[in-house]
Design a protein around this motif. Structure first.
Motif, PDB file in Angstrom:
ATOM      1  N   GLY A  15       0.745  -1.246   0.000  1.00 52.18           N
ATOM      2  CA  GLY A  15       0.000   0.000   0.000  1.00 52.18           C
ATOM      3  C   GLY A  15       0.772   1.291   0.000  1.00 52.18           C
ATOM      4  N   GLN A  16       2.076   1.261  -0.251  1.00 49.96           N
ATOM      5  CA  GLN A  16       2.858   2.489  -0.303  1.00 49.96           C
ATOM      6  C   GLN A  16       2.823   3.081  -1.722  1.00 49.96           C
ATOM      7  N   LEU A  17       2.916   4.407  -1.784  1.00 48.14           N
ATOM      8  CA  LEU A  17       2.988   5.104  -3.068  1.00 48.14           C
ATOM      9  C   LEU A  17       4.440   5.441  -3.365  1.00 48.14           C
ATOM     10  N   VAL A  18       4.888   5.166  -4.584  1.00 48.74           N
ATOM     11  CA  VAL A  18       6.255   5.484  -4.992  1.00 48.74           C
ATOM     12  C   VAL A  18       6.191   6.385  -6.215  1.00 48.74           C
ATOM     13  N   ASN A  19       6.818   7.563  -6.099  1.00 45.30           N
ATOM     14  CA  ASN A  19       6.784   8.541  -7.184  1.00 45.30           C
ATOM     15  C   ASN A  19       8.164   9.101  -7.456  1.00 45.30           C
ATOM     16  N   ILE A  20       8.434   9.308  -8.737  1.00 44.64           N
ATOM     17  CA  ILE A  20       9.691   9.911  -9.191  1.00 44.64           C
ATOM     18  C   ILE A  20       9.353  11.182  -9.948  1.00 44.64           C
ATOM     19  N   ASP A  21      10.116  12.232  -9.706  1.00 50.81           N
ATOM     20  CA  ASP A  21       9.791  13.533 -10.286  1.00 50.81           C
ATOM     21  C   ASP A  21      11.063  14.254 -10.702  1.00 50.81           C
ATOM     22  N   GLY A  22      10.907  15.153 -11.662  1.00 49.54           N
ATOM     23  CA  GLY A  22      12.039  15.941 -12.137  1.00 49.54           C
ATOM     24  C   GLY A  22      12.176  17.227 -11.350  1.00 49.54           C
ATOM     25  N   VAL A  23      11.265  18.168 -11.595  1.00 44.51           N
ATOM     26  CA  VAL A  23      11.302  19.459 -10.891  1.00 44.51           C
ATOM     27  C   VAL A  23      10.942  19.282  -9.422  1.00 44.51           C
ATOM     28  N   GLY A  24       9.939  18.451  -9.137  1.00 43.81           N
ATOM     29  CA  GLY A  24       9.580  18.169  -7.757  1.00 43.81           C
ATOM     30  C   GLY A  24       8.267  18.761  -7.289  1.00 43.81           C
ATOM     31  N   ASN A  25       7.597  19.558  -8.148  1.00 42.74           N
ATOM     32  CA  ASN A  25       6.335  20.166  -7.712  1.00 42.74           C
ATOM     33  C   ASN A  25       5.256  19.117  -7.456  1.00 42.74           C
ATOM     34  N   ARG A  26       5.238  18.067  -8.261  1.00 39.88           N
ATOM     35  CA  ARG A  26       4.206  17.039  -8.115  1.00 39.88           C
ATOM     36  C   ARG A  26       4.362  16.295  -6.788  1.00 39.88           C
ATOM     37  N   VAL A  27       5.564  15.788  -6.507  1.00 34.07           N
ATOM     38  CA  VAL A  27       5.763  15.078  -5.243  1.00 34.07           C
ATOM     39  C   VAL A  27       5.721  16.053  -4.068  1.00 34.07           C
ATOM     40  N   GLY A  28       6.081  17.323  -4.331  1.00 35.40           N
ATOM     41  CA  GLY A  28       6.009  18.329  -3.272  1.00 35.40           C
ATOM     42  C   GLY A  28       4.580  18.531  -2.796  1.00 35.40           C
ATOM     43  N   PHE A  29       3.650  18.635  -3.743  1.00 38.23           N
ATOM     44  CA  PHE A  29       2.244  18.827  -3.385  1.00 38.23           C
ATOM     45  C   PHE A  29       1.635  17.558  -2.797  1.00 38.23           C
ATOM     46  N   LEU A  30       2.159  16.406  -3.165  1.00 36.28           N
ATOM     47  CA  LEU A  30       1.721  15.167  -2.528  1.00 36.28           C
ATOM     48  C   LEU A  30       2.079  15.193  -1.039  1.00 36.28           C
ATOM     49  N   CYS A  31       3.275  15.665  -0.743  1.00 38.72           N
ATOM     50  CA  CYS A  31       3.750  15.668   0.642  1.00 38.72           C
ATOM     51  C   CYS A  31       3.104  16.768   1.479  1.00 38.72           C
ATOM     52  N   PHE A  32       2.862  17.933   0.870  1.00 38.32           N
ATOM     53  CA  PHE A  32       2.422  19.084   1.677  1.00 38.32           C
ATOM     54  C   PHE A  32       1.692  20.098   0.803  1.00 38.32           C
ATOM     55  N   GLY A  33       0.657  20.698   1.378  1.00 39.77           N
ATOM     56  CA  GLY A  33      -0.008  21.796   0.695  1.00 39.77           C
ATOM     57  C   GLY A  33      -1.487  21.570   0.471  1.00 39.77           C
ATOM     58  N   PRO A  34      -1.883  21.118  -0.731  1.00 39.37           N
ATOM     59  CA  PRO A  34      -3.304  20.966  -1.044  1.00 39.37           C
ATOM     60  C   PRO A  34      -4.056  20.168   0.015  1.00 39.37           C
ATOM     61  N   ARG A  35      -5.308  20.563   0.260  1.00 39.47           N
ATOM     62  CA  ARG A  35      -6.094  19.930   1.319  1.00 39.47           C
ATOM     63  C   ARG A  35      -6.394  18.465   1.032  1.00 39.47           C
ATOM     64  N   ASN A  36      -6.579  18.145  -0.239  1.00 38.09           N
ATOM     65  CA  ASN A  36      -6.849  16.770  -0.640  1.00 38.09           C
ATOM     66  C   ASN A  36      -5.973  16.416  -1.828  1.00 38.09           C
TER      67      ASN A  36
END
Length: 212
Positions: free
Chosen positions: A110-131
């Motif tokens: 059940g873990q999510l694994v993500n790879i990103d270049g700039v980092g905005n996508r994984v950044g918002f996954l970790c923190f910020g948007p309410r959902n």
């Protein structure tokens, strides 16, 4: 329901059980049409919506749908053209009510694994948007974190590099070259194993193959 469909439903149920232990909210949809209907269920009230680069959300029709809804405020990640416009977009997007993304891989536990270049996508996954609303097909499931990272770097990133014409070595050879090229798509590798905010991360697993 044929045996393969029954298998996918049972397979998804096992992963969902593990995700719920991690305080993710999760469900299974057999088809992309069902997945779109589930996305729509979340967005019945006025809300602001944005997304990371996601072929999956494009394929299920969610991006076109949200742009047609008068009760939704769409923060289109593709609209900014200048550096200043992009900075303004990010400052608004981090406070969005909903952030759409897929997962590059999901582990059996059940873990999510993500790879990103700039980092905005994984950044918002970790923190910020309410959902954070994650839509991912079962073809992205891997045995464990190591297998998930291998899958992303060798099976998902090379075709994405070709699609985006980034000139990365993996787009040329068809496999990860562990590169340090200027447009490296694997600059950030993030494993999400738990949500400190219960239910903030909502995962829709889909039986049909979607994305990369």
């Amino acid at each position: 329901m044929n045996p393969k469909q029954q298998y996918k439903e049972k397979f998804a149920a096992a992963i969902i059980k593990q995700m719920e232990k991690r305080q993710f909210e999760a469900c299974y949809c057999a088809t992309k049409e069902d997945a779109l209907a589930k996305v729509q269920e979340y967005l019945t009230e006025p809300a602001s919506v944005t997304w990371g680069g996601s072929e999956t959300f494009q394929e299920i029709g969610a991006l076109d749908w949200v742009k047609e809804q008068e009760h939704l405020t769409v923060l289109d990640r593709y609209a900014p053209r200048t550096k200043e416009e992009r900075q303004e977009y990010y400052s608004k997007a981090i406070n969005a009510d909903y952030f759409f993304m897929s997962a590059n891989a999901i582990t059996m536990d059940g873990q999510l694994v993500n790879i990103d270049g700039v980092g905005n996508r994984v950044g918002f996954l970790c923190f910020g948007p309410r959902n954070v609303l994650v839509v991912a097909s079962l073809n992205k499931v891997a045995r464990d974190v190591d297998s998930a990272i291998f899958r992303v770097r060798n099976m998902a990133t090379p075709p994405n590099a070709i699609r985006l014409d980034y000139g990365c070595p993996c787009g040329i050879t068809g496999k990860c070259e562990d590169c340090l090229s200027p447009n490296c798509m694997c600059a950030q590798i993030v494993t999400t194993r738990f949500s400190r905010v219960p239910g903030r991360i909502k995962v829709i697993l889909v039986g049909e193959e979607l994305g990369y």
